[in-house]
Scaffold this active site. Structure first.
Site, short mmCIF file in Angstrom:
data_model
loop_
_atom_site.label_atom_id
_atom_site.label_comp_id
_atom_site.label_asym_id
_atom_site.label_seq_id
_atom_site.Cartn_x
_atom_site.Cartn_y
_atom_site.Cartn_z
N THR A 206 0.78 -1.28 0.05
CA THR A 206 0.11 -0.04 -0.03
C THR A 206 0.87 1.40 -0.04
OG1 THR A 206 -1.88 -1.06 1.04
CG2 THR A 206 -1.55 1.23 1.72
N GLY A 236 -10.57 -2.83 3.02
CA GLY A 236 -9.61 -2.82 4.15
C GLY A 236 -9.42 -1.43 4.72
N ASP A 237 -8.53 -1.19 5.74
CA ASP A 237 -8.38 -0.02 6.31
C ASP A 237 -8.21 1.07 5.41
OD1 ASP A 237 -6.00 -1.29 5.90
OD2 ASP A 237 -5.20 0.30 7.09
N1 ASP Z 1 -3.85 -2.20 4.59
C1 ASP Z 1 -4.19 -2.85 3.35
C2 ASP Z 1 -5.41 -3.45 3.39
O1 ASP Z 1 -5.49 -4.30 4.27
C3 ASP Z 1 -3.16 -3.73 2.80
C4 ASP Z 1 -1.76 -3.00 2.97
O2 ASP Z 1 -1.35 -2.22 3.52
O3 ASP Z 1 -0.87 -3.34 2.02
O4 ASP Z 1 -6.20 -3.49 2.57
#
Ligand code: ASP
Length: 339
Positions: A206, A236-237
């Protein structure tokens, strides 16, 4: 009489000096600060070849150059954050935009968010498949609608209405990410995974950016393809305000990367700011507690980048590496591994 005159002179000198000091602190040149991440995960020096390492370092430096130019010239932190994240969305090395991971169905579904710390406005999008720069769509939601979050087809229709660049879903195909999905499907079709490269480095990938501009405004933004093999339109977050992204000029701006479900459940980005706001913690104390203590206890893996209102920067992570970098006037650092 002479004694009285000397006394008057001393008092006058003291008050002038004091006055100057106050003026100095009021006229101190304002400062900008910029921090970025390109994802945290199992990123080991031993399994990284020098060409790949250089490609990441170059990409991080290019992103910092882009943001620093805007901030140095007095531009807004929101413009810097959008421009920085766009460079990373265009680069297939990162799990955002062009390099997004694949869902179980072999699609690329993109999530992003942005928040400004002066007015606490925010925009977020989830599950889009045709928008070249998801961060720009998140910004458009914030600036051109009354809403905070849009998903799927509706978000894509809004992107078209805002004249953002629309691409065919095949634009997001990259062989590397497609192979990662095939590998996971062969091993365990139920597993939701971090993206994995040919060398076995597992990482989230990300991207995120937090900037403090010369006006003292903080903006934070995050963009991702999520996790490989995600199903059922999992989000996701990254696009959840308070989980993956948060900004408040009073405290700090934060962008996260890691196993999103944990970051959502423990509202990681907001928790950092809340510790500063309600408990009086410093940025470092808040980051250390949340990433190295609380998340570790809960089993959540990942990291974050943050800037406080004074321009202090933190980049904590509890995985073995995190692509990251920061810049201030005359200072810069780009790092990948823990050391
Ligand atoms: N936080 C992101 C998610 O869970 C993944 C990532 O940080 O690469 O979608």
């Amino acid at each position: 009489m002479r004694y009285l005159f000397s006394l008057l002179m001393i008092v006058c000198l003291f008050s002038c000096a004091n006055d100057n000091n106050q003026k100095d602190s009021q006229t101190m040149p304002p400062k900008y600060a910029l921090v970025i991440h390109g994802g945290a995960g199992t990123i080991e020096r031993s399994s990284m070849d020098s060409a790949t390492e250089k490609a990441y370092v170059d990409a991080l430096n290019f992103a910092l150059d882009t943001g620093e130019k805007i901030l140095k010239e007095g531009g807004k932190s929101i413009d810097a954050v959008e421009a920085v994240i766009k460079t990373m969305e265009d680069n297939p090395l990162f799990n955002a935009g062009k390099g997004a991971v694949f869902t179980n169905e072999g699609k690329n579904e993109l999530d992003a968010s942005i928040m400004t710390g002066d007015d606490q406005k925010a925009g977020a999008i989830g599950g889009v498949t045709t928008v070249k720069h998801p961060i720009s769509l998140a910004r458009a939601v914030m600036e051109k609608s009354e809403h905070v979050m849009m998903v799927g087809k509706g978000a894509e229709a809004f992107a078209a209405k805002c004249s953002l660049e629309i691409v065919d879903p095949s634009y997001f195909f990259t062989e590397r990410r497609y192979n990662s999905l095939q590998k996971i499907l062969k091993e365990d079709s139920e597993k939701v995974e971090l993206s994995e490269d040919e060398k076995g480095n597992k990482k989230h990938g990300t991207v995120g950016c937090v900037a403090l501009d010369l006006q003292g405004n903080i903006t934070a933004g995050t963009s991702t393809g999520g996790m490989t093999n995600k199903k059922f339109n999992r989000i996701g977050d990254a696009p959840i305000i308070g989980a993956g992204t948060f900004a408040d000029n009073k405290t700090c701006g934060v962008s996260c990367t890691g196993h999103g479900e944990f970051f959502i459940r423990y509202t990681v980005a907001r928790d950092i700011a809340a510790m500063m706001e309600y408990k009086g913690s410093s940025l470092k104390e808040a980051c250390d507690y949340i990433i190295y203590q609380k998340l570790v206890e809960k089993g959540g893996e990942g990291g974050l980048i943050a800037i406080d209102h004074q321009g202090n920067i933190e980049m904590p992570f509890n995985s073995s590496g995190m692509y990251r970098g920061w810049a201030k006037e005359g200072q810069r650092e780009v790092k990948i591994y823990k050391d």
